[in-house]
Design an enzyme around this catalytic site. Structure first.
Site, PDB file in Angstrom:
ATOM      1  N   CYS A  44       0.078   3.882   2.630  1.00 45.98           N
ATOM      2  CA  CYS A  44       0.506   3.452   3.966  1.00 45.98           C
ATOM      3  C   CYS A  44       1.971   3.831   4.201  1.00 45.98           C
ATOM      4  O   CYS A  44       2.355   4.221   5.316  1.00 45.98           O
ATOM      5  CB  CYS A  44       0.354   1.938   4.140  1.00 45.98           C
TER       6      CYS A  44
ATOM      7  N   CYS B 250       0.847  -1.195   0.000  1.00 42.44           N
ATOM      8  CA  CYS B 250       0.000   0.000   0.000  1.00 42.44           C
ATOM      9  C   CYS B 250       0.880   1.242   0.000  1.00 42.44           C
ATOM     10  O   CYS B 250       1.566   1.521   0.981  1.00 42.44           O
ATOM     11  CB  CYS B 250      -0.914  -0.069   1.236  1.00 42.44           C
TER      12      CYS B 250
END
Lengths: 104, 305
Positions: free
Chosen positions: A31, A28
């Site tokens: 993230c 991600c």
């Protein structure tokens, strides 16, 4: 300091006045952007428990909290979910979210 | 492959954006990294009197339920709430009470705990906290950090440069494209992406503008036009991969299947079953073209500047 949660220890970690959990994944990008900001906030704001949970490594944990997108930030007061947010954030945006957790 | 390059462009004439060639760890980056290390090794100690930068736990008493709580946390100077509230406890000691008037009425705060963070200074002692074998001083740490990070960064920089060369080569070379082969390649790609979107719960027929839903065929035609340039680039990659290694694409795919399967956490049989051959070929051609161009003297010279 950021605590790493699993489905086995998260209930114990949430037994505190205020906690925030960053649900993240291995692939991600957003993230990755959030992680250093979150880490720095955990060093700056004592007595607010910062937790992170890797939903790729622990799928049960992600399913338990109905995580649909990454990163998702959940805010808890005394173990009760009171706030949901998400997305890559800079410090200002993260502190705005934490302000809602602490004072809304 | 029926499509091929008829007139290859000399890739050494394609300029490389200097921003892509950066790989060295700068002094600024190292300084910021050491600052972060210092913060990571910080510690909290209880303090007597609230100052800016402290973390303060208070009991809140108020007619408003929002502020009537056994524990409220305040962080003077960080802007998490109004300045009036945030600064209300500055100068207070543990056990002391402060009153604040807000839009929610009067709030009485009793200070329960004050924590102050101390940061470990950047120096040899901080570095030793990392427990890296053989790294006991700041000078040694700086050397270790560069040696640990720069080789991978240089490799990634060489790949970035190679990708720019591939785009340039595809744009400036001349090709003979077999229309049937091109149609089949693009259709395969469009069908896979359309299916993936539907499987992910998306509705590709929702238009980007306007209100009239598209048909599946219209969506796929739009995607076909959008991806058309990718076929030319694929032919370019196959050309580069085969020319620079002296091996055919089939040979290259065969030599890389085990590694590809391992990367996808599959056996080779599973990979062949679940991933279309065209997708595997595309990946191998792209990877090999990138790796070979990255190793060239042209790219390596760019990285030395």
């Amino acid at each position: 300091m950021v605590y790493e949660a699993t489905n086995q220890n998260i209930d114990e970690l949430l037994k505190t006045d205020y906690a925030v959990v960053d649900f993240y994944g291995d692939h991600c990008g957003a993230c990755v952007v959030l992680a250093p900001v979150y880490n720095e906030a955990s060093n700056d704001l004592a007595m607010l428990r910062f937790i992170k949970a890797n939903v790729d490594q622990d799928r049960e944990l992600g399913e338990r909290f109905h995580i649909k997108a990454l990163p998702t930030l959940l805010g808890f007061r005394n173990g009760e979910l009171v706030l949901e947010d998400g997305g890559a954030k800079d410090q200002a945006a993260l502190y705005e979210m934490l302000g809602k957790l602490l004072y809304a | 492959m029926k499509s091929y390059v008829t007139k290859p462009f000399d890739y050494t004439l394609i300029p490389v954006d200097p921003a892509l060639t950066l790989w060295r760890v700068s002094d600024k980056e190292l300084a910021e990294h050491l600052e972060t290390l210092s913060h990571n090794h910080s510690y909290e100690a209880e303090a007597d009197t609230v100052q800016m930068g402290d973390s303060v736990a208070c009991r809140g008493e108020s007619k408003s339920s929002r502020w009537n709580r056994p524990v409220l946390l305040f962080y003077p100077g960080r802007g998490l709430c109004t300045k009036v509230l945030e600064d209300a406890c500055i100068g207070a000691r543990v056990g002391e009470q402060r009153s604040v008037i807000t839009e929610d009425g009067e709030i009485t705060l009793t200070v329960l705990k004050i924590l102050r963070r101390s940061y470990m200074p950047v120096g040899d002692a901080l570095v030793r906290e990392e427990h890296i074998p053989g790294v006991e001083t700041l000078t040694a740490y700086r050397k270790w950090y560069r040696e640990s990070n720069e080789p991978t960064r240089r490799l990634h920089a060489s790949y970035r440069c190679a990708l720019q060369l591939i785009h340039g080569f595809a744009a400036k070379s001349e090709f003979s494209l077999d229309q049937e082969e091109k149609d089949a390649w693009l259709r395969g790609r469009v069908d896979s992406i359309y299916k993936a979107m539907v499987d992910a719960g998306m509705d590709p027929t929702i238009p980007k503008e306007g209100f009239d839903f598209l048909t599946e065929e219209q969506v796929k035609q739009n995607m076909y036009r959008e991806y058309e340039g990718m076929f030319t680039e694929h032919v370019a990659k196959v050309y580069l991969a085969e020319t620079m290694t002296g091996r055919t694409l089939s040979e290259l795919v065969a030599s890389r299947l085990s590694a590809l399967a391992a990367e996808a956490h599959m056996t080779v049989s599973q990979l062949k079953e679940q991933v279309p051959a065209a997708v595997i070929e595309e990946k191998v051609a792209g990877d090999v073209a990138m790796e070979e161009l990255a190793k060239t003297a042209y790219v390596q010279e760019k990285l030395e500047k």
